[in-house]
Scaffold this motif. Structure first.
Motif, PDB file in Angstrom:
ATOM      1  N   SER A  14     -18.550   9.109 -29.099  1.00 40.18           N
ATOM      2  CA  SER A  14     -19.534   8.244 -29.717  1.00 40.18           C
ATOM      3  C   SER A  14     -20.006   7.263 -28.819  1.00 40.18           C
ATOM      4  O   SER A  14     -19.228   7.134 -27.505  1.00 40.18           O
ATOM      5  N   THR A  73     -17.460  11.303 -36.043  1.00 43.90           N
ATOM      6  CA  THR A  73     -18.638  10.805 -35.488  1.00 43.90           C
ATOM      7  C   THR A  73     -19.934  11.369 -35.399  1.00 43.90           C
ATOM      8  O   THR A  73     -21.114  10.716 -35.967  1.00 43.90           O
ATOM      9  N   TYR A 116     -19.336   3.526 -34.224  1.00 47.94           N
ATOM     10  CA  TYR A 116     -18.578   4.750 -34.656  1.00 47.94           C
ATOM     11  C   TYR A 116     -17.377   5.074 -34.065  1.00 47.94           C
ATOM     12  O   TYR A 116     -16.884   6.059 -33.307  1.00 47.94           O
TER      13      TYR A 116
END
Length: 221
Positions: free
Chosen positions: A119, A129, A124
Motif C-alpha cells: 500500500s 490492502t 492502509y
C-alpha cells in the motif's frame, strides 16, 4: 554499507518468494552488488524455500518445534536472532513475511531491517490492502518499502511505487499489478542503499536535515 563491495542481505519470508527471486536474479546476474547470506522462513511449505535452495542459499526453516507443534513467535524470534547473529548481514529484508515481530526482536537485530508493504503508507497498514483500497474508491495504489519499527507498518517510508487504479479493477487484478511494482521497487531501493543515497543509520537516527524528502517515488503503470 556503501563502501563495502557487496551488501550482505538476510531475507525473511512466508510465501511464494517472488521478491526474493528478484533479489536472487540481481545477485546472480550482477545487476546489484549484493550477497544473500541466508533466508529464514516461518513456513516449511513456502515456495520461497525452494527458490533459495535452488540458488544455493542457506535456508533456515523455523516453522515447528521438534515435537511437531507450531513454533511460537517467541521461539521463532530466539532462533531467528541466533541465525542472524551468525550470518551478520548488513540488512534484513522482510519480503512477504507474515508474522508480527516483537519490539524486543526488532531492537536486537544486528542491522537495519526493511519491509515491503502493498500500500501507499501511511495509508492502509495491515492486511487486505487491495480490497480496502477499492472499497474506499481510491484513485491510486501501490507499494512501499519502510524501516521496521515495533509499531505495525509505521517506520519511516523510504521508497514507494504508484499506479493509477483502473475503473474495472478487481482486487485480484490490482494485486498482480502491485506485485509488478514490487519487483521494480525492491531493486530500486537496494540500489539507493548501496549507493548511499539512503543512509539507513542516519535515517533511523532521525538525522535527515538537508536530505531529499522521503519517500523516493516511482510512478509506474
Amino acid at each position: 554499507m556503501p563502501n563495502q563491495s557487496r551488501l550482505k542481505i538476510a531475507v525473511l519470508v512466508s510465501g511464494s518468494g517472488s521478491n526474493l527471486q528478484v533479489m536472487i536474479d540481481a545477485m546472480q546476474n550482477g545487476s546489484l552488488p549484493i550477497e544473500i547470506v541466508g533466508v529464514i522462513s516461518n513456513r516449511e511449505d513456502a515456495y520461497a524455500v525452494v527458490r533459495a535452495k535452488t540458488a544455493g542459499i542457506h535456508v533456515s526453516v523455523l516453522s515447528h518445534t521438534t515435537s511437531g507443534k507450531r513454533m511460537s513467535i517467541a521461539t521463532f524470534e530466539k532462533h531467528a536472532l541466533e541465525q542472524l547473529n551468525t550470518w551478520q548481514p548488513d540488512l534484513v529484508v522482510l519480503a512477504g513475511f507474515m508474522r508480527v515481530l516483537s519490539a524486543e526482536f526488532i531492537h536486537a537485530v544486528p542491522c537495519p531491517m526493511i519491509n515491503l508493504h502493498p500500500s501507499l503508507l501511511p495509508d492502509y497498514k495491515g492486511l487486505d490492502t487491495h480490497h480496502r483500497v477499492l472499497r474506499a474508491g481510491e484513485a491510486y495504489h501501490g507499494c512501499s518499502v519502510h524501516l521496521v519499527v515495533p509499531e505495525l507498518d509505521a517506520g519511516q517510508v523510504l521508497t514507494q511505487a504508484w499506479l493509477a487504479i483502473c475503473s474495472d479493477e478487481t482486487a485480484e487484478s490490482l494485486a498482480l499489478r502491485v506485485q509488478k511494482l514490487e519487483h521494480q521497487l525492491v531493486p530500486f531501493t537496494l540500489e539507493l542503499i548501496i549507493k548511499g543515497v539512503l543512509n539507513l543509520a542516519t535515517i533511523q537516527a532521525g538525522q535527515t536535515e538537508g536530505f531529499v524528502p522521503l519517500p523516493y517515488r516511482l510512478w509506474l503503470d
